[in-house]
Structures are given as C-alpha cells and as structure tokens.
Design a protein around this motif. Structure first.
Motif: not given
Length: 493
Positions: A322-332, A352-357
């Motif tokens: 995946l393009d790293p600019r378009c996703y985020a991993v959130v450890p809880i 919450t991700p914005k549209d496209g992410h």
C-alpha cells in the motif's frame, strides 16, 4: 415550538445591568464547581442568521475563566469535513472532564435548511442524521456530560432590519451573505424546517431552550440563567436529583452461542501456495488501495484476538504494497490521561480516516467489552452499555460510506503457550511478552466468554465479524488479504 414564542419580551437597561452582575458571579463560581466534579459541559448555539449568537456567546464567556473553556465556531462544511463522517469534527471538539466548550453552530448543521439544500441531502439521509444526532447526544450524557442547547429566535421583520444594519456599515457588511437573504425571503418555509429539526432532536435529557432574541439584553440574561440552572441541576445544587442515569439492575444471566469453541483454528496452507497467493493478493491490495483513493472511499480494518495471535505480522503483510501516504496503523494500548478525560470512543473516532484512506486498528474500541470487562476496569453497567454505543457508532461510519472490516484472530491455548515460550527464549522477541499476557492467559475462559458475547451482539451485515483461523500464520495472512480485497472490490464496483 417556535410559532408560539412571544418575541416582544424585553428587559430594561437598569434591570439588565443588575441581573447580569449577579449572574456572572454565580456562573464563575459554578465553573469552579464543574472543574472539581469533573463534569464536561457542551453549550450549543443555533438560530436564525443575525439572531445574535456571537453577542450571546461573548456575554457568557465574559463570566468564565478563559483557561477552562473553549469557544469554537464550527464554520462551513468544507471538503475536509465532508471527507469524514459528519460527527467526526464534533468529536474532536469535545472538552475534557471539568471544562466547557461553546459551539457557534453544531452537529445540527447538516440538518439545517440552507445546508440541506446546498448539499442535496435527501429525506432518507436526513432521517439518518436525526438518528445519529440523538445517539451522539445520548452517549455523551450517559457518560456524564452536560449538553445545553439554545435556539435563538427572531421574526422575519427583525432579521431583515438587522441584515440592513449590518450591510450599511463597511466593517460588518461582509457578514451578510446571499444565502442569508434567501433565508429571510423564505422565512416561513425555513420556520417549518427549523420546527421539525427542533422537534426531531428534542429529548428529555437534552432539550432545546428557545431564546426570544429580539431584545439582546433579555436574551443574554435568559441564556445565562438557563446555563446556571442546568449546571445546578446537573450538580444537584438546587434540590433536584443529579441528572445522571441510574445504573441499571444487573441483567439476568443470558447464555450466548459458544462461537469460538466450535471453530478449529488449525487451518493450513503449504509454503508454495502461500507465496503464490500472498503475492497475488498483495498486488491486488495495491491496485485496490489506489482505486479506493481515486474513488474517495475510506476503509477501517480492525484486529482483535488472542494475545500472540499474529496481529502485527498480519498487518505488515496487509500493508506491504500500500502507498504509505494513504493508510495509517493505530496501535491501541491503555488510554492516556487526555483520553480518559473524554468519552471512551473519542480516541478512536478522532482517528477516523478521511475519504480515500485506510485506518487499521491493532486492537480497538472492543477493549471496553474485553479487557475492561475481564480486569474489572469498568463497571458492568457501563461496559454493557457499550454494545449499543458501538453498534450505533459503526452504523454511523458505514452510513458515510466507510468499508468496515472486523477480524478476530483465533488460536488455541496450546498454540498460544508455544508462541509465548518462543518469545521468552528469543532475545529479539522478549519485548513482545509481558506479565499482562500471562495474566490474560490465566483468564482464558473468561475472555472466551466475553469474546463470544461480543461477537454475538456486534455482528451485523454492515459490520460483520470475520473469524480468522490463525494457528498457521501463513493461512491467516492470506485469509485476511483475500477477505479485505474482496470487500474493497465489492464496495468499489
């Protein structure tokens, strides 16, 4: 509600000055009481254009310690806000415990007449907004917040007079927009829409306070008196009961399907097949990630499961191309002080991700009905309330168009012990094993029961649970990749 309001109510200057001085002193003292009792307060101002919201807010904050309140103009519904579920920005505005936030315009914006017309919101969507708004307000008050909602009401004639006065001065003419005059021209039509909005969002716990705002002095005094009365009632300072829902009686013991016991986690895939399918689905994930971005669709993928079930490795394979600019991993992990000071869903919804992410949660809001339940970190009536809150929140996300996937990574007890021992014996993995992991293992049966109830109560067609047999990590990785890519492909068709 608005049609019967007497707009001729007014106050003499001398009476106003005397009343305001006393009220400001009282409100200042109550602000300190709110800090001591850690009650968060949200004050909402809605109303007609030129009804005096800004002036009223200025009167309120004049009595407050500026260190412990925040006044926010929610502003236009811009592209940034439209790219997320509509309640997202209001979750970001929530005050910590003991503080006050004052909102000039609020979460009712998207059901206001001019906004509905501008964005083409249809009747079905409007009904969904009403349901989301009432759920949002109920969740906040259930958690201890005080919400005070004002609607400032003026007549068509008075509104027209104020618009002309504003336009007559160069320093204020910019405040009157074309849509303001449209609102005045269509006053009767908008009046009926406002009436409907107020009625639809009027509840016993969170009522609307209608302010007769043609006389600014009268309006200011009524607003501050209402705030004082509401705070006193909430704190039990005026002889009334504290405005908090009583903890319900413990529910009767209900048996739930033993979902996990009937699922064998011992699925297998050979190495050659794994390499072939991993490459195939990672390439597919890359293509769909780009397509998701171009179509402005968002996705949330969350992982729950047993300790050492392989969540980290699974996420790594999922995001590999995946393009790293378009996703985020959130450890809880355990909540931080600023997170504990707000509603427990706050720390998730602001991510919450914005549209496209895509946002991937390594553990999630389900901690409330798992670890917080088992370790008795949260009272039973609160974690039981969370099932409904979670279902409402997930429905709100899906209503916006979020593709929501929830994975439970399932291993058996023997496989967990083997992986724990591998971590203990490998210096490069010892950081991955903690005392909490061993303690959780001792509570295996309790966790399994809690997980079964969670899976039963929060599994819905729009937000399904997918159980991933994870004794074999390679099989689990391929199953998640296939499930995610199939779901994204379906959503994007």
């Amino acid at each position: 509600m608005l049609s019967n309001v007497d707009l001729q109510l007014s106050m003499e200057p001398k009476e106003y000055k005397t009343a305001l001085k006393e009220l400001e002193s009282t409100l200042s003292n109550l602000q300190q009481a709110l800090r001591e009792t850690e009650v968060p307060v949200i004050i909402v101002f809605e109303g007609w254009g030129a009804s005096g919201k800004g002036t009223s807010i200025a009167r309120v904050v004049n009595a407050l310690d500026p260190r412990y309140f925040d006044a926010r103009t929610t502003g236009k519904i811009n592209e940034e806000k439209l790219m997320r579920p509509f309640l997202w920005s209001f979750w970001t505005y929530l005050p910590p415990k003991g503080q006050i936030v004052i909102l000039d315009k609020s979460w009712h914006r998207l059901i206001m007449p001019n906004v509905r017309d501008n964005w083409g919101i249809n009747a079905k969507e409007t009904e969904g907004f009403y349901n989301d708004v009432k759920a949002f307000e109920r969740q906040l008050t259930d958690d201890g917040a005080l919400i005070i909602k004002f609607f400032l009401h003026i007549s068509k004639k008075e509104q027209k007079r104020r618009f002309k006065t504003l336009e007559a001065h160069p320093t204020t003419a910019w405040r009157v927009k074309p849509h303001d005059w449209v609102q005045n021209k269509q006053y009767d039509h908008n009046l009926s829409l406002f009436e409907n909005m107020l009625e639809q969002t009027q509840t016993e716990a969170n009522p609307w306070h209608i302010i007769e705002a043609e006389d600014r002095k009268y309006a200011a005094v009524k607003i501050i008196r209402t705030i004082i009365s509401s705070i006193k009632t909430r704190l039990g300072l005026n002889g009334a009961n504290i405005n908090l829902p009583a903890p319900p009686k413990p529910p009767e013991k209900i048996s739930f399907p033993r979902i996990l016991k009937d699922i064998s986690p011992k699925q297998h895939i050979d190495c050659d097949q794994y390499k072939e399918e991993l490459a195939h689905y990672q390439h597919r994930m890359h293509m769909l990630g780009n397509k998701l971005y171009s179509r402005r669709r968002s996705a949330i993928i969350l992982y729950e499961g047993w300790d050492a079930a392989g969540k980290g490795g699974n996420i790594k394979r999922l995001t590999n191309e995946l393009d790293p600019r378009c996703y985020a991993v959130v450890p809880i992990g355990p909540p931080r002080p600023q997170e504990l000071a707000r509603h427990y869903l706050w720390r998730f919804l602001v991510k919450t991700p914005k549209d496209g992410h895509i946002t991937i949660f390594d553990r999630s809001w389900y901690g409330r009905v798992l670890v917080e339940r088992i370790d008795e970190l949260t009272p039973e009536h609160i974690w039981r309330r969370a099932y409904n809150e979670i279902n409402e929140m997930e429905q709100h996300l899906v209503n916006h168009g979020v593709v929501l996937l929830k994975f439970w990574l399932h291993i058996d007890k023997d496989e967990q012990l083997r992986r724990f021992n591998d971590r203990v014996n490998d210096p490069n993995k010892q950081h991955k094993i903690t005392e909490a992991d061993w303690r959780n293992r001792e509570n295996w049966d309790k966790y399994e029961e809690a997980a079964d109830e969670m899976l039963h109560k929060t599994n819905h067609p729009h937000a399904p649970w997918i159980i991933v047999e994870s004794n074999n990590k390679k099989f689990a990785r391929v199953k998640v990749l296939k499930t995610v890519t199939d779901a994204l492909d379906d959503a994007l068709r």
